[in-house]
Design a protein around this motif. Structure first.
Motif, short mmCIF file in Angstrom:
data_model
loop_
_atom_site.label_atom_id
_atom_site.label_comp_id
_atom_site.label_asym_id
_atom_site.label_seq_id
_atom_site.Cartn_x
_atom_site.Cartn_y
_atom_site.Cartn_z
N ILE A 169 29.66 41.93 44.12
CA ILE A 169 30.17 42.79 43.05
C ILE A 169 31.09 41.95 42.18
CG2 ILE A 169 31.60 44.82 42.53
CD1 ILE A 169 30.66 45.93 45.27
N ALA A 170 30.93 42.06 40.87
CA ALA A 170 31.69 41.23 39.95
C ALA A 170 32.52 42.08 39.00
CB ALA A 170 30.74 40.33 39.15
N ASP A 171 33.58 41.48 38.49
CA ASP A 171 34.40 42.11 37.46
C ASP A 171 35.12 40.99 36.71
OD1 ASP A 171 35.63 43.97 35.86
OD2 ASP A 171 36.75 44.96 37.47
N THR A 172 35.65 41.33 35.54
CA THR A 172 36.44 40.38 34.76
C THR A 172 37.74 41.06 34.35
OG1 THR A 172 34.49 39.24 33.91
CG2 THR A 172 36.56 38.91 32.72
N PHE A 173 38.85 40.40 34.64
CA PHE A 173 40.17 40.91 34.27
C PHE A 173 40.66 40.13 33.05
CE2 PHE A 173 39.64 42.12 38.62
CZ PHE A 173 40.33 43.31 38.76
N SER A 176 37.38 35.93 36.08
CA SER A 176 36.20 36.56 36.68
C SER A 176 36.34 36.55 38.19
CB SER A 176 34.92 35.83 36.27
OG SER A 176 34.71 35.96 34.88
N TRP A 187 40.86 40.35 46.62
CA TRP A 187 40.68 41.45 45.65
C TRP A 187 40.67 42.80 46.37
CZ3 TRP A 187 35.45 42.12 42.59
CH2 TRP A 187 35.59 43.15 41.63
N ASN A 223 43.49 46.00 46.11
CA ASN A 223 43.09 47.37 45.81
C ASN A 223 43.50 48.34 46.93
OD1 ASN A 223 41.95 46.75 43.34
ND2 ASN A 223 39.88 46.55 44.15
N GLU A 261 43.57 48.76 41.25
CA GLU A 261 42.47 49.00 40.31
C GLU A 261 43.01 49.71 39.07
OE1 GLU A 261 38.87 48.40 38.81
OE2 GLU A 261 39.57 47.68 40.76
N ARG A 305 45.61 46.69 36.44
CA ARG A 305 44.75 45.51 36.35
C ARG A 305 45.52 44.25 35.99
NH1 ARG A 305 39.27 46.37 36.46
NH2 ARG A 305 38.83 44.61 35.09
#
Length: 289
Positions: free
Chosen positions: A114-118, A130, A154, A158, A164, A167
């Motif tokens: 699972i990916a996300d970008t802050f 990322s 990560w 959370n 979450e 951020r």
């Protein structure tokens, strides 16, 4: 090659290529050395039959995917740039190469990660980070391969901070952890300690042990600074910007507290390929007056 192209391209025959000669410069880094040395003679495992559709059909890509899955499972590292850096070190290739980027993209695209970008913006200072973590399917695969997954940085943030919804603070904790490890510090995110003051990070480097605050705002919590100094003899903090660092440093000096400080703005100014274990983590240090 984009993720979409990788998904639509017909399967290729597996390539039988000799493993590239590893370039293990980060192996001398206290934070990465044990992990990389354990992976020095990496043999990619055979993926279980029911997972074969989720991993690359290309043997070289699967080798690098398996490295990435292993690192995420056993280390808890969540920043994508670190995964690139470590796999690149093992494979003797540039850490920002398109081949590594595609390798990780496929893990996300096929549901193993699972990916996300802050993103943060503080006046003229802007930065992005990322991140990746194993999905439940990815964790299941790692368990089958014998790599019992630990909680990632990560995930821990959370769970313990509900970050979450915060951020910028998540960005700060993960980005500072990245830069501390690159400079040879071992890092624990959100250590569980007794007492009212809860540090953001616990850092260790050789004989030095520090509990560190990551402050993303302009306001000073004097009580927290005093509790930190009472516990370890000095404050230690990272802010978002140089301006925030100067403000908080001034407040601590007025309180007659010794300390060390830096900012993300300072740290990200160093190119990752140029960072060595001897590269300073702290921008300034001062004695109590």
């Amino acid at each position: 090659l984009s993720t979409t192209e990788a998904r639509l391209r017909p399967p290729q025959a597996a390539r039988s290529l000799p493993a590239p000669a590893p370039v293990l410069e980060p192996a001398g880094n206290n934070a990465y050395g044990p992990l990389l040395n354990a992976m020095r003679e990496w043999n990619a495992p055979t993926p279980p039959a029911r997972f074969k559709a989720l991993v690359s059909e290309d043997s070289l890509r699967w080798r690098r995917q398996s490295m990435s899955l292993h690192i995420m499972a056993v280390s808890g590292i969540s920043t994508r740039v670190e995964l690139d850096y470590l796999v690149g070190a093992l494979e003797g290739i540039k850490s920002r190469s398109s081949s590594l980027r595609t390798t990780l993209d496929i893990l996300v695209d096929r549901g193993l990660a699972i990916a996300d970008t802050f993103n943060i913006t503080y006046g003229a200072f802007q930065s992005a980070l990322s991140v990746l973590r194993l999905s439940e399917t990815g964790k299941e695969l790692c368990h089958i391969l014998g790599w019992a997954p630990i909680e990632s940085d990560w995930e821990r943030i959370n769970r313990l901070h509900q970050d979450e919804q915060q951020r910028d603070h998540t960005f700060g904790l993960l980005a500072f952890s990245l830069h501390a490890r690159l400079r040879g510090w071992q890092v624990q995110v959100l250590p569980e300690v007794e007492g009212a003051w809860k540090p953001g990070l616990h850092l260790q480097h050789q004989e030095e042990s520090l509990r560190v605050n990551v402050e993303m705002g302009d306001k000073t919590n004097r009580e927290k600074c005093q509790q930190q100094a009472a516990l370890q003899g000095k404050v230690a903090f990272c802010t978002a910007t140089r301006k925030q660092q100067a403000l908080l440093t001034s407040e601590c000096k007025l309180l007659k507290l010794a300390g060390q400080a830096t900012s993300l703005e300072n740290l990200v100014a160093d190119r990752i390929p140029d960072i060595k274990p001897e590269t300073p983590l702290w921008e300034e240090s001062w004695e109590a007056s």
